[in-house]
Design an enzyme around this catalytic site. Structure first.
Site, short mmCIF file in Angstrom:
data_model
loop_
_atom_site.label_atom_id
_atom_site.label_comp_id
_atom_site.label_asym_id
_atom_site.label_seq_id
_atom_site.Cartn_x
_atom_site.Cartn_y
_atom_site.Cartn_z
N LYS A 55 0.84 -1.20 0.00
CA LYS A 55 0.00 0.00 0.00
C LYS A 55 0.88 1.25 0.00
O LYS A 55 0.62 2.20 -0.74
CB LYS A 55 -0.94 -0.01 1.22
CG LYS A 55 -2.03 -1.05 1.07
CD LYS A 55 -2.81 -1.31 2.36
CE LYS A 55 -3.73 -2.52 2.14
NZ LYS A 55 -4.42 -2.97 3.35
N GLN A 99 -4.32 -1.42 9.40
CA GLN A 99 -4.19 -2.77 8.84
C GLN A 99 -4.76 -3.79 9.82
O GLN A 99 -4.36 -3.83 10.99
CB GLN A 99 -2.71 -3.06 8.53
CG GLN A 99 -2.48 -4.39 7.85
CD GLN A 99 -3.16 -4.48 6.48
OE1 GLN A 99 -3.05 -3.58 5.66
NE2 GLN A 99 -3.89 -5.56 6.25
N ASP A 122 -10.79 2.81 3.91
CA ASP A 122 -11.20 1.40 3.74
C ASP A 122 -12.70 1.27 3.56
O ASP A 122 -13.18 0.21 3.16
CB ASP A 122 -10.78 0.59 4.98
CG ASP A 122 -9.53 -0.23 4.74
OD1 ASP A 122 -9.23 -0.52 3.58
OD2 ASP A 122 -8.86 -0.59 5.74
#
Ligand code: NDP
Length: 286
Positions: A55, A99, A122
């Protein structure tokens, strides 16, 4: 024999990242500040470390600013929540990504709730989830958005088609089913209690499989000419990455099929980059 064409997520995601790169340059020129993604990882989970690295690498490719915050496994929940609060308040941060999974002593739900919805790249925050289901303005989760992009790139017109989603998780199965419904597909969601999975999947013009079981879907379970999207990420006996779909037996039946690796995975990251831009524009914190 049809022999499905390979839906090259790597190439499609690269084109998206190039678009984002141009947008980053444009935004910086216009507003004097680059969009900024902040990625937080807690502990030493090796798979999470790989995801986070990818990422950050993608963010660097696009030219946006990226910050990686690596916290020790022992970080207390209260301290972690405080960190998120300070990032919420930091005007120079556009997107916050935590994460997952988190260590057991940190409650994931509390953490997701703590992220400002307008920085939730997200798309997991309850207000973004509600926005998806109510059809309001929101940030869509990256993997489902990437799947839609892949399906669109085949030229498949979803209206009136039967889409079958195998898996009903909050991060993939359910949201992608809603996105397919929004595009006027007739949607069936299958799961571990579905009786005769093959009978259901054989009806699918578009088949999305998000389960986490290598080789679950075999060629005899696929309707000839179907578009097959394999979300699964599993390790086979040799430690090689593989999907939920048995590629060898399904490719001859499908019209289009995603490989693993190189299908949905890179699209997820490309959509994350797009979400950062969206957050930047939406916040108007120039
Ligand atoms: P979850 O474990 O949260 O959900 C799995 C789903 O599969 C559940 O709904 C479960 O049903 C269903 N299921 C389990 N066994 C069967 C079966 N035998 N037949 C039919 N359905 C079954 O997984 P996720 O949605 O988080 O992830 C799915 C896969 O996708 C994983 O391999 C994951 O690594 C991968 N993934 C890949 C991403 C990418 O970017 N490429 C992003 C996110 C995930 P039930 O609800 O009844 O238990």
């Amino acid at each position: 024999m049809i022999m499905g064409k390979i839906l090259d997520g790597k190439a499609i995601s690269l084109a998206i990242k190039d678009e984002v790169r141009a947008e980053v340059a444009e935004l910086e020129a216009k507003y004097g500040r680059k969009p900024c993604l902040c990625v937080i990882i807690v502990g030493e989970n090796p798979a999470s470390q790989v995801y986070v690295r990818n990422k950050v690498k993608a963010a660097e490719y696009t030219g946006m600013e990226s910050r990686l915050i690596a916290l020790p496994e022992s970080t207390p929940e209260a301290e972690f929540l405080q960190k998120i609060k300070s990032l919420n308040e930091d005007a120079s941060v556009d997107g916050i990504l935590v994460q997952l999974p988190l260590p057991k002593h940190i409650n994931e739900e509390k953490v997701i709730d703590a992220i400002a919805p307008e920085k939730d790249v997200d798309g997991f925050h309850a207000s973004n989830v509600a926005g998806l289901w109510l059809g309001k303005d929101r940030i869509d989760p990256c993997t489902p958005a990437g799947i839609m992009h892949l399906i669109d790139s085949t030229g498949c017109q979803l209206a009136g088609k039967h889409a079958v989603v195998v898996g009903r998780s909050n991060i993939v199965g359910k949201p992608v089913a809603k996105l397919l419904l929004d595009r006027n597909a007739t949607v069936t969601i299958a799961h571990s209690r579905t009786a005769d999975l093959g009978a259901v999947t054989r009806q699918a013009d578009v088949l999305v499989v998000a389960v986490g079981k290598a080789g679950l879907v075999t060629g005899d379970m696929v309707k000839p000419g179907a578009v097959v999207i394999d979300v699964g990420m599993n390790r086979n006996a040799e430690g090689k990455l593989c999907g939920d779909v048995d590629f060898a037996s399904c490719q001859p039946v499908a019209s289009w099929i995603t490989p693993v690796p190189g299908g949905v995975g890179p699209m997820t990251i490309a959509m994350l980059m797009k979400n950062v831009i969206r957050c930047f524009r939406q916040r108007k914190a120039y």
